[in-house]
Design an enzyme around this catalytic site. Sequence first.
Site, PDB file in Angstrom:
ATOM      1  N   ASP A 175       0.694  -1.518  -0.069  1.00  0.00           N
ATOM      2  CA  ASP A 175       0.472  -0.089   0.653  1.00  0.00           C
ATOM      3  C   ASP A 175       1.000   1.316  -0.134  1.00  0.00           C
ATOM      4  O   ASP A 175       1.895   0.931   0.498  1.00  0.00           O
ATOM      5  CB  ASP A 175      -0.751  -0.153   1.057  1.00  0.00           C
ATOM      6  N   ARG A 189       0.117   7.622  -2.300  1.00  0.00           N
ATOM      7  CA  ARG A 189       0.373   8.765  -1.559  1.00  0.00           C
ATOM      8  C   ARG A 189       2.270   9.245  -2.249  1.00  0.00           C
ATOM      9  O   ARG A 189       2.827  10.439  -1.460  1.00  0.00           O
ATOM     10  CB  ARG A 189       0.723   8.298  -0.439  1.00  0.00           C
ATOM     11  N   HIS A 207       2.060   3.541  -9.309  1.00  0.00           N
ATOM     12  CA  HIS A 207       1.850   2.461  -9.249  1.00  0.00           C
ATOM     13  C   HIS A 207       3.292   1.313 -10.057  1.00  0.00           C
ATOM     14  O   HIS A 207       3.817   0.796 -10.230  1.00  0.00           O
ATOM     15  CB  HIS A 207       0.644   2.787  -9.993  1.00  0.00           C
ATOM     16  N   ASN A 224     -11.199  -2.659  -5.508  1.00  0.00           N
ATOM     17  CA  ASN A 224     -10.388  -1.586  -5.771  1.00  0.00           C
ATOM     18  C   ASN A 224     -11.106  -1.796  -7.533  1.00  0.00           C
ATOM     19  O   ASN A 224     -10.989  -0.264  -8.179  1.00  0.00           O
ATOM     20  CB  ASN A 224      -8.622  -1.854  -6.141  1.00  0.00           C
ATOM     21  N   ARG A 279     -12.148   2.227  -7.978  1.00  0.00           N
ATOM     22  CA  ARG A 279     -11.297   3.475  -8.454  1.00  0.00           C
ATOM     23  C   ARG A 279     -11.663   3.316  -9.845  1.00  0.00           C
ATOM     24  O   ARG A 279     -12.418   2.846 -10.144  1.00  0.00           O
ATOM     25  CB  ARG A 279      -9.880   3.007  -8.319  1.00  0.00           C
ATOM     26  N   ARG A 304       2.032  -4.634   6.584  1.00  0.00           N
ATOM     27  CA  ARG A 304       1.565  -3.692   5.272  1.00  0.00           C
ATOM     28  C   ARG A 304       2.347  -2.432   5.591  1.00  0.00           C
ATOM     29  O   ARG A 304       2.441  -2.014   6.435  1.00  0.00           O
ATOM     30  CB  ARG A 304       0.043  -3.549   6.278  1.00  0.00           C
ATOM     31  N   SER A 344      -8.151  -4.440   5.435  1.00  0.00           N
ATOM     32  CA  SER A 344      -8.770  -4.241   3.652  1.00  0.00           C
ATOM     33  C   SER A 344      -9.239  -5.404   3.085  1.00  0.00           C
ATOM     34  O   SER A 344      -8.663  -5.674   1.846  1.00  0.00           O
ATOM     35  CB  SER A 344      -8.035  -3.370   2.789  1.00  0.00           C
ATOM     36  N   GLU A 397       1.194 -13.180  11.930  1.00  0.00           N
ATOM     37  CA  GLU A 397       1.951 -11.899  13.226  1.00  0.00           C
ATOM     38  C   GLU A 397       1.719 -10.079  12.029  1.00  0.00           C
ATOM     39  O   GLU A 397       1.846 -10.795  11.191  1.00  0.00           O
ATOM     40  CB  GLU A 397       3.108 -11.708  13.960  1.00  0.00           C
TER      41      GLU A 397
HETATM   42  C1  IPE Z   1      -5.330  -2.681  -0.292  1.00  0.00           C
HETATM   43  O1  IPE Z   1      -5.677  -1.458  -0.639  1.00  0.00           O
HETATM   44  C2  IPE Z   1      -4.851  -3.427  -1.250  1.00  0.00           C
HETATM   45  C3  IPE Z   1      -4.407  -3.908  -2.002  1.00  0.00           C
HETATM   46  C4  IPE Z   1      -2.570  -3.652  -1.491  1.00  0.00           C
HETATM   47  C5  IPE Z   1      -3.807  -4.526  -3.371  1.00  0.00           C
HETATM   48  P1  IPE Z   1      -6.412  -0.382  -0.947  1.00  0.00           P
HETATM   49  O2  IPE Z   1      -5.188   0.681  -0.766  1.00  0.00           O
HETATM   50  O3  IPE Z   1      -7.062  -0.726  -1.605  1.00  0.00           O
HETATM   51  O4  IPE Z   1      -7.052  -0.576   0.548  1.00  0.00           O
HETATM   52  P2  IPE Z   1      -7.777   0.422   1.617  1.00  0.00           P
HETATM   53  O5  IPE Z   1      -8.935   1.414   0.969  1.00  0.00           O
HETATM   54  O6  IPE Z   1      -7.042   1.641   2.028  1.00  0.00           O
HETATM   55  O7  IPE Z   1      -8.300  -0.060   2.816  1.00  0.00           O
HETATM   56  C1  IPE Z   2      -0.904   0.036  -3.018  1.00  0.00           C
HETATM   57  O1  IPE Z   2      -1.316   1.740  -3.592  1.00  0.00           O
HETATM   58  C2  IPE Z   2      -1.388  -0.126  -4.701  1.00  0.00           C
HETATM   59  C3  IPE Z   2      -2.904  -1.160  -5.003  1.00  0.00           C
HETATM   60  C4  IPE Z   2      -4.103  -1.018  -4.054  1.00  0.00           C
HETATM   61  C5  IPE Z   2      -3.195  -1.712  -6.267  1.00  0.00           C
HETATM   62  P1  IPE Z   2      -2.875   2.399  -3.122  1.00  0.00           P
HETATM   63  O2  IPE Z   2      -3.209   2.889  -4.798  1.00  0.00           O
HETATM   64  O3  IPE Z   2      -3.755   2.296  -2.656  1.00  0.00           O
HETATM   65  O4  IPE Z   2      -1.849   4.109  -2.297  1.00  0.00           O
HETATM   66  P2  IPE Z   2      -2.611   4.803  -1.785  1.00  0.00           P
HETATM   67  O5  IPE Z   2      -3.199   3.786  -0.457  1.00  0.00           O
HETATM   68  O6  IPE Z   2      -3.546   5.670  -2.377  1.00  0.00           O
HETATM   69  O7  IPE Z   2      -0.721   5.867  -1.479  1.00  0.00           O
HETATM   70 MG    MG Z   3      -4.175   2.541   0.035  1.00  0.00          MG
END
Ligand code: IPE
Ligand code: IPE
Ligand code: MG
Length: 252
Positions: free
Chosen positions: A21, A25, A38, A69, A72, A189, A197, A208
């Site tokens: 994750d 950001r 990404h 996801n 999005r 995480r 999630s 753990e």
């Molecule tokens: C969890 O991350 C899913 C993946 C890393 C693929 P998200 O960014 O989608 O989770 P939330 O929305 O913050 O819970």
């Molecule tokens: C993880 O990064 C990738 C996926 C969930 C596919 P994010 O895209 O969720 O990045 P943030 O949480 O918006 O920073």
């Molecule tokens: Mg995320």
Amino acid sequence: MSAGQPPGQAAHPVHVAIIMDGNGRWAQLRGLPRQEGHRRGLEALRAAVKNAGELGVKILTLYSFSTENWRRPATEVSFLLGLLKRFVEKDLDELHAAGVRVRVIGGRDDLAPDVLRLVERAEMVTRDNTKMTLVVAFNYGARDEIVRAARQLAAAAASGRVEPAAIDEAMLASRLDTADMPDPELVIRTSGETRISNFLLWQAAYAEFVFTPVLWPDFDRAAFEAALAEYAGRERRFGGVSEPVDRNVGAA
Ligand code: IPE
Ligand code: IPE
Ligand code: MG
């Protein structure tokens, strides 16, 4: 690894699962589009697979795209799907040469035919590899996985092949996407979020958890080692008692 195992020091995990994750950001902090996050996240994924192998992790599960996801924006979804597709296309030979068995968990019914073919090819080509297993959680949601397993068992019961009273934890686990794999001992995480999630809800019952503020594109060898070190310091009790307490009880 079942929750029935004896308590003890965590030592070294066989199966590590990661919620990757923080790509968005990472990009935002640099004034870059989310897509760049990404792209860099994919580089971190490649590095994580290599590092896991070198660090003696036998199974690495990576949460790459959740059932949620799809919410999005369409442009981000299609970029992510394209990136993952290209990863499998480009890296399959290299992964195979390195002895990596590729597995994909998650729902398959709603996948585009070309993606489905790619997934099946990756699994088929690498099925006999034994150095390490890379499990890609794609279109994965733990609730969806459990529902699919329940549906299978219900169908088996309705047709008389399974006695409802015979359904136990092992039987349900055997219908999950992870059927023949041990549970993860460690779930990491990144990005500072401290939630699950919809990831491996069943399998992580006694895992753990290590939460690190590192954003996924920055998750390097040092960050991986730090998570393993944190795990090694944990005491896993599986509902039992730690050893010194056990002795006290015996002496009382
Ligand atoms: C969890 O991350 C899913 C993946 C890393 C693929 P998200 O960014 O989608 O989770 P939330 O929305 O913050 O819970
Ligand atoms: C993880 O990064 C990738 C996926 C969930 C596919 P994010 O895209 O969720 O990045 P943030 O949480 O918006 O920073
Ligand atoms: Mg995320």
